[in-house]
Scaffold this active site. Structure first.
Site, PDB file in Angstrom:
ATOM      1  N   CYS A   1      12.217   9.425  10.205  1.00 35.70           N
ATOM      2  CA  CYS A   1      11.869   8.878  11.519  1.00 35.70           C
ATOM      3  C   CYS A   1      13.081   8.830  12.441  1.00 35.70           C
ATOM      4  CB  CYS A   1      11.241   7.504  11.377  1.00 35.70           C
ATOM      5  SG  CYS A   1      12.184   6.353  10.364  1.00 35.70           S
TER       6      CYS A   1
ATOM      7  N   GLY B   1       5.108   3.818   9.889  1.00 36.22           N
ATOM      8  CA  GLY B   1       4.263   5.000   9.981  1.00 36.22           C
ATOM      9  C   GLY B   1       4.199   5.502  11.409  1.00 36.22           C
ATOM     10  N   GLY B   2       3.122   6.195  11.728  1.00 36.47           N
ATOM     11  CA  GLY B   2       2.973   6.779  13.051  1.00 36.47           C
ATOM     12  C   GLY B   2       2.320   5.832  14.030  1.00 36.47           C
TER      13      GLY B   2
ATOM     14  N   GLU C   1       6.835  14.198  18.059  1.00 37.06           N
ATOM     15  CA  GLU C   1       7.498  14.131  16.761  1.00 37.06           C
ATOM     16  C   GLU C   1       6.897  15.183  15.838  1.00 37.06           C
ATOM     17  OE1 GLU C   1       9.069  10.783  13.630  1.00 37.06           O
ATOM     18  OE2 GLU C   1       7.075  10.504  14.474  1.00 37.06           O
TER      19      GLU C   1
ATOM     20  N   LYS D   1       0.850  -1.195   0.000  1.00 42.58           N
ATOM     21  CA  LYS D   1       0.000   0.000   0.000  1.00 42.58           C
ATOM     22  C   LYS D   1       0.881   1.238   0.000  1.00 42.58           C
ATOM     23  CE  LYS D   1      -3.161   2.856   2.628  1.00 42.58           C
ATOM     24  NZ  LYS D   1      -2.254   4.014   2.436  1.00 42.58           N
TER      25      LYS D   1
ATOM     26  N   GLU E   1       7.572  -0.287  12.385  1.00 42.47           N
ATOM     27  CA  GLU E   1       8.678   0.673  12.433  1.00 42.47           C
ATOM     28  C   GLU E   1       8.020   2.038  12.501  1.00 42.47           C
ATOM     29  OE1 GLU E   1      11.088   3.400  11.845  1.00 42.47           O
ATOM     30  OE2 GLU E   1      11.175   2.777   9.745  1.00 42.47           O
TER      31      GLU E   1
END
Length: 489
Positions: free
Chosen positions: A284, A228-229, A381, A176, A250
């Site tokens: 990240c 992602g978050g 973040e 995706k 991750e």
């Protein structure tokens, strides 16, 4: 400028969404719509997963490990050959600098070639069972259909570290792409068939939350590899409960960048600049929390601020540019809210702090001195070019400060004291620690986080085995018939 129209890749064919829905992608350097991409429905996702599942038993499943490796090697070669064109597309779609995206595409090809070499190195073991008539061994089998969900910021790299080990181990994959910048992965998808990879082995779908939920909760998905978050990750974990899929995460970071008083100041300053302002802070592993020893803080910050104020901001396609735009307006809004709150809580902006005076989504390199450890910005973040600064006096103090976060992805330590560097690398809670360098990567070295930065590892041989399941085989070597345990005596 003409708008580029893209399609999704499902079962080796390019297609639109079942209902024809599409969405636009904006060039963050100009603010103009430049491409148009399908908005996948749950039906589209199901077709992609079904194609991946069928491919497990098709030509791909019949290939030897060496043959799979050859396909991956060709895919890596094709990526290197097309690095400039894919880099241009990625720069247009994300705002990342072209000199970075083109180089990354070439280097990422080395990851695919690493996994190509690993394909026929996957092996089991024989077990010393204490039964003389039994021979017992293990073998590694592919898990099945992999759902890979990647963000826009380093999508080529984050896709390669999922596609590479997954295919090397014999799995198939549904990828995706991020709804914020899908085009680079769709361009990459054009290389799959050229590499000799059979239809259905690699599928690419595009869309937002509907697409993501359908994929991560699909009953035929065996593993989810998500980058992602943390908020989205919580949904992924809940979705995985529907199919008991394995999950690797991750996630984000708020990485400490620690500079001791014996550090090479010039090197540490340059590392700090690259760690936070490289990729416009949209990484990240960005070294977004600077901890500098009080004895050198004034000198260090003077040099750092001077460099930040002279960074060339501009068109990411221009080789003279040192920092490009952010990808989305939402990032700028988030950063501005956090900076305003930091000032309200006692923070001092040493430089930057506002959008750059340019058309497009540009933000000034920003450095904020943070006198209180309770400031919200220290553990939020931002995903942008914003560095917080705190001073410290002792090793114990900076360890406590560095670990005072919900994140645990990366850390940087600058010191000439080798014993201290080893102590610090053990004490700082992070999945990756760099000493006297920052953001170094290799296909040989695994990376990943702890705490709210996720679990599981990507890259390295460990990640290849993470895409396999062990099977234990017991063989009776005796010619004697097995005794009937139910025979009446």
């Amino acid at each position: 400028m003409a708008i580029s129209t893209y399609q999704m890749l499902i079962d080796g064919a390019w297609c639109d969404a079942a209902d024809g829905a599409r969405f636009d992608s904006v060039n963050p350097a100009t603010g103009d719509v430049w491409s148009n991409v399908p908005e996948a429905t749950a039906q589209d996702v199901d077709r992609a997963v079904q194609a991946a599942d069928a491919a497990l038993d098709g030509p791909w499943g019949q290939m030897t490990a060496t043959e799979r490796g050859k396909c991956l090697r060709r895919l890596g070669d094709l990526l290197a050959e097309n690095s400039e064109s894919i880099g241009r597309v990625e720069t247009t779609d994300t705002g990342k600098m072209f000199k970075e995206t083109a180089w990354q595409a070439t280097y990422i090809a080395e990851y695919l070639q690493f996994y190509a070499g690993a394909a026929d190195k996957i092996h089991g073991e024989t077990l010393p069972i204490d039964k003389p008539d039994m021979f017992v061994f293990t073998e590694r089998e592919p898990i099945g259909v992999i759902a890979a969900v990647v963000p826009w910021n380093s999508q080529m790299f984050l896709s390669a570290v999922k596609i590479g080990p997954a295919l090397a181990a014999g799995n198939t994959i549904v990828l995706k792409a991020s709804e914020h910048a899908s085009a680079p992965l769709l361009e990459f998808g054009k290389l799959v068939a050229q590499a000799g990879i059979p239809n259905g082995v690699v599928n690419i779908v595009t869309g937002g939350a509907t697409c993501g939920k359908a994929l991560t909760s699909h009953p035929q998905v065996a593993k989810i590899a998500f980058t992602g978050g943390p908020n989205a990750a919580r949904h992924v974990v809940r979705n995985s409960a529907e199919n008991f899929a394995e999950v690797s995460l991750e996630l984000g970071g708020k990485s400490p960048f620690i500079v001791f008083d014996d550090a090479n100041i010039e090197s540490a300053v340059n590392g700090c600049v690259a760690g936070i302002f490289g990729a416009t802070g949209q990484s990240c592993v960005a070294g977004s929390r600077l901890f500098v020893h009080d004895d050198i803080a004034d000198e260090f910050l003077e040099k750092l601020v001077h460099i930040a104020q002279n960074i060339c901001i501009g068109d990411p396609q221009d080789d003279a540019t040192e920092m490009g735009p952010l990808c989305t307006q939402g990032q700028i809004d988030h950063i501005q809210r956090q900076i305003a709150l930091a000032i309200e809580q006692g923070g001092q902006v040493l430089t930057g702090g506002k959008p750059a005076d340019l058309a497009g989504l540009y933000f000034e390199p920003t450095i904020i001195a943070c006198p209180s450890p309770e400031m919200t910005i220290l553990d939020t973040e931002l995903f942008g070019p914003v560095l917080t600064v705190q001073r410290f006096k002792s090793e114990d103090q900076v360890v406590a400060m560095a670990n005072d976060t919900m994140h645990g992805l990366a850390a940087g330590i600058f010191t000439r004291d080798s014993a201290r560097s080893i102590r610090m690398s053990k004490r700082v809670k992070a999945g990756i620690v760099w000493v006297n360098t920052y953001r170094a990567i290799s296909p040989i070295a695994a990376f990943g986080g702890v705490k709210s930065s996720g679990y599981g590892r990507e890259a390295g041989m460990q990640s290849v085995y993470a895409y396999t399941r062990p099977k234990t085989v017991w063989m009776n070597l005796s010619d004697d018939p097995i005794a009937n345990p139910f025979k009446m005596r």
